[in-house]
Design a protein around this motif. Structure first.
Motif, short mmCIF file in Angstrom:
data_model
loop_
_atom_site.label_atom_id
_atom_site.label_comp_id
_atom_site.label_asym_id
_atom_site.label_seq_id
_atom_site.Cartn_x
_atom_site.Cartn_y
_atom_site.Cartn_z
N CYS A 276 -42.18 23.27 -29.96
CA CYS A 276 -41.34 24.33 -30.51
C CYS A 276 -40.18 23.72 -31.27
O CYS A 276 -39.83 22.56 -31.07
CB CYS A 276 -40.84 25.27 -29.42
N THR A 277 -39.60 24.51 -32.14
CA THR A 277 -38.45 24.06 -32.91
C THR A 277 -37.20 24.06 -32.03
O THR A 277 -37.10 24.84 -31.09
CB THR A 277 -38.24 24.96 -34.14
N PRO A 278 -36.24 23.19 -32.32
CA PRO A 278 -35.06 23.05 -31.44
C PRO A 278 -34.26 24.34 -31.28
O PRO A 278 -33.83 24.66 -30.17
CB PRO A 278 -34.24 21.95 -32.13
N SER A 279 -34.02 25.08 -32.37
CA SER A 279 -33.19 26.28 -32.25
C SER A 279 -33.87 27.32 -31.35
O SER A 279 -33.22 27.98 -30.55
CB SER A 279 -32.92 26.90 -33.63
N ALA A 280 -35.20 27.44 -31.47
CA ALA A 280 -35.92 28.39 -30.62
C ALA A 280 -35.88 27.95 -29.16
O ALA A 280 -35.77 28.78 -28.26
CB ALA A 280 -37.36 28.52 -31.09
N SER A 281 -35.95 26.65 -28.93
CA SER A 281 -35.91 26.17 -27.54
C SER A 281 -34.58 26.48 -26.87
O SER A 281 -34.50 26.67 -25.67
CB SER A 281 -36.17 24.66 -27.50
N LEU A 282 -33.52 26.57 -27.68
CA LEU A 282 -32.20 26.85 -27.14
C LEU A 282 -31.93 28.35 -26.98
O LEU A 282 -31.36 28.79 -25.99
CB LEU A 282 -31.13 26.25 -28.05
N HIS A 283 -32.32 29.13 -27.99
CA HIS A 283 -31.85 30.51 -28.07
C HIS A 283 -32.92 31.58 -27.91
O HIS A 283 -32.60 32.75 -27.73
CB HIS A 283 -31.16 30.73 -29.43
N LEU A 284 -34.20 31.20 -28.00
CA LEU A 284 -35.26 32.21 -28.03
C LEU A 284 -36.24 32.12 -26.88
O LEU A 284 -36.66 33.14 -26.33
CB LEU A 284 -36.01 32.09 -29.37
N LEU A 285 -36.61 30.92 -26.49
CA LEU A 285 -37.77 30.73 -25.63
C LEU A 285 -37.53 30.53 -24.14
O LEU A 285 -38.48 30.63 -23.36
CB LEU A 285 -38.60 29.55 -26.16
N PRO A 286 -36.32 30.22 -23.68
CA PRO A 286 -36.17 29.97 -22.23
C PRO A 286 -36.67 31.10 -21.35
O PRO A 286 -37.41 30.86 -20.39
CB PRO A 286 -34.66 29.77 -22.08
N ALA A 287 -36.31 32.35 -21.64
CA ALA A 287 -36.75 33.46 -20.79
C ALA A 287 -38.26 33.69 -20.86
O ALA A 287 -38.92 33.82 -19.82
CB ALA A 287 -35.99 34.74 -21.16
N PRO A 288 -38.88 33.73 -22.07
CA PRO A 288 -40.35 33.87 -22.12
C PRO A 288 -41.08 32.74 -21.41
O PRO A 288 -42.08 32.98 -20.73
CB PRO A 288 -40.65 33.88 -23.62
N PHE A 289 -40.59 31.50 -21.56
CA PHE A 289 -41.23 30.38 -20.86
C PHE A 289 -41.12 30.57 -19.35
O PHE A 289 -42.08 30.33 -18.61
CB PHE A 289 -40.56 29.06 -21.26
N ARG A 290 -39.96 31.00 -18.89
CA ARG A 290 -39.75 31.21 -17.45
C ARG A 290 -40.68 32.31 -16.94
O ARG A 290 -41.27 32.18 -15.85
CB ARG A 290 -38.29 31.58 -17.21
N ASN A 291 -40.86 33.36 -17.72
CA ASN A 291 -41.73 34.46 -17.31
C ASN A 291 -43.19 34.01 -17.28
O ASN A 291 -43.96 34.40 -16.39
CB ASN A 291 -41.56 35.65 -18.25
N PHE A 292 -43.58 33.19 -18.26
CA PHE A 292 -44.96 32.69 -18.27
C PHE A 292 -45.21 31.81 -17.05
O PHE A 292 -46.24 31.94 -16.38
CB PHE A 292 -45.24 31.90 -19.55
#
Length: 221
Positions: free
Chosen positions: A21-37
């Motif tokens: 994933c791109t760095p900005s998404a890893s910081l601001h977009l993806l933490p919650a979806p990754f945690r839910n997955f």
């Protein structure tokens, strides 16, 4: 049979699902979806690697990752599969202590002598940011600093610069509390964000489940 089955499950559990994933998404977009997955599919371990768009595409081609999350424009070739999650608009942002943050509407004249901080060169966000500045006829007159994604919002907090970032950087209510979107009359460019993978061979079950869940998690509301 029980021993063979448990061995098979153990082998599957040992093979992580490799995601880029791109760095900005890893910081601001993806933490919650990754945690839910990870919560929903406890047997699937995620191995997440951050990199720029072109580097993610090379990692896919070299089988270093199975799925890349980022701007879909990095993969126009038919050898890659793509699934759009949402369209992401770029926005001009400032810290709440910036002089322009208190203005309801900002003119081109207000922006003409500002200092800017942009995403690193070579990224799609940087290219679109430069396009936005050109549309506002500012590209030749502004001083800009290019920084890694994780440094932009902290840098902006000093109140001396304006930034151009994907809107998802402000989705977090805690972050949004410290920044404002600077409203201008110019339409901001946007890009499609989603999943990219090699078209062949076919994706495995874990990767397919991951893409389906990310699409549901990140669908526009």
């Amino acid at each position: 049979r029980i021993k063979a089955l448990t061995k098979s499950i153990a082998i599957e559990a040992e093979a992580p699902l490799r995601i880029g994933c791109t760095p900005s998404a890893s910081l601001h977009l993806l933490p919650a979806p990754f945690r839910n997955f990870a919560s929903r599919f406890a047997m699937t371990r995620l191995d997440v690697r951050c990199n720029g768009g072109p580097e993610l595409l090379a990692m896919l081609a070299n089988d270093e990752i199975e799925v890349a999350l980022g701007p879909l424009d990095i993969a126009s070739q038919s050898s890659f599969g793509r699934q759009k999650f949402f369209d992401c608009q770029l926005v001009i942002v400032a810290a709440r202590n910036h002089a322009l943050a208190r203005k309801a509407s900002v003119s081109i004249g207000d922006l003409a002598h500002q200092h800017w901080v942009l995403f690193q060169r070579g990224t799609i966000v940087n290219a679109l940011s430069q396009s936005l500045l050109e549309t506002m006829q500012l590209s030749r007159n502004v001083a800009s600093t290019a920084l890694p994604a994780g440094m932009i919002l902290p840098f902006l907090q000093n109140g001396t610069h304006l930034g151009i970032v994907p809107r998802y950087c402000l989705w977090d209510s805690v972050i949004a509390r410290d920044f404002v979107q600077v409203q201008t009359a110019n339409a901001a460019p946007q890009f499609a964000y989603g999943a990219i993978w090699k078209a062949a061979p076919a994706l495995g079950q874990s990767a397919t489940q991951f893409i389906q869940m990310m699409q549901a998690e990140l669908a526009p509301t």
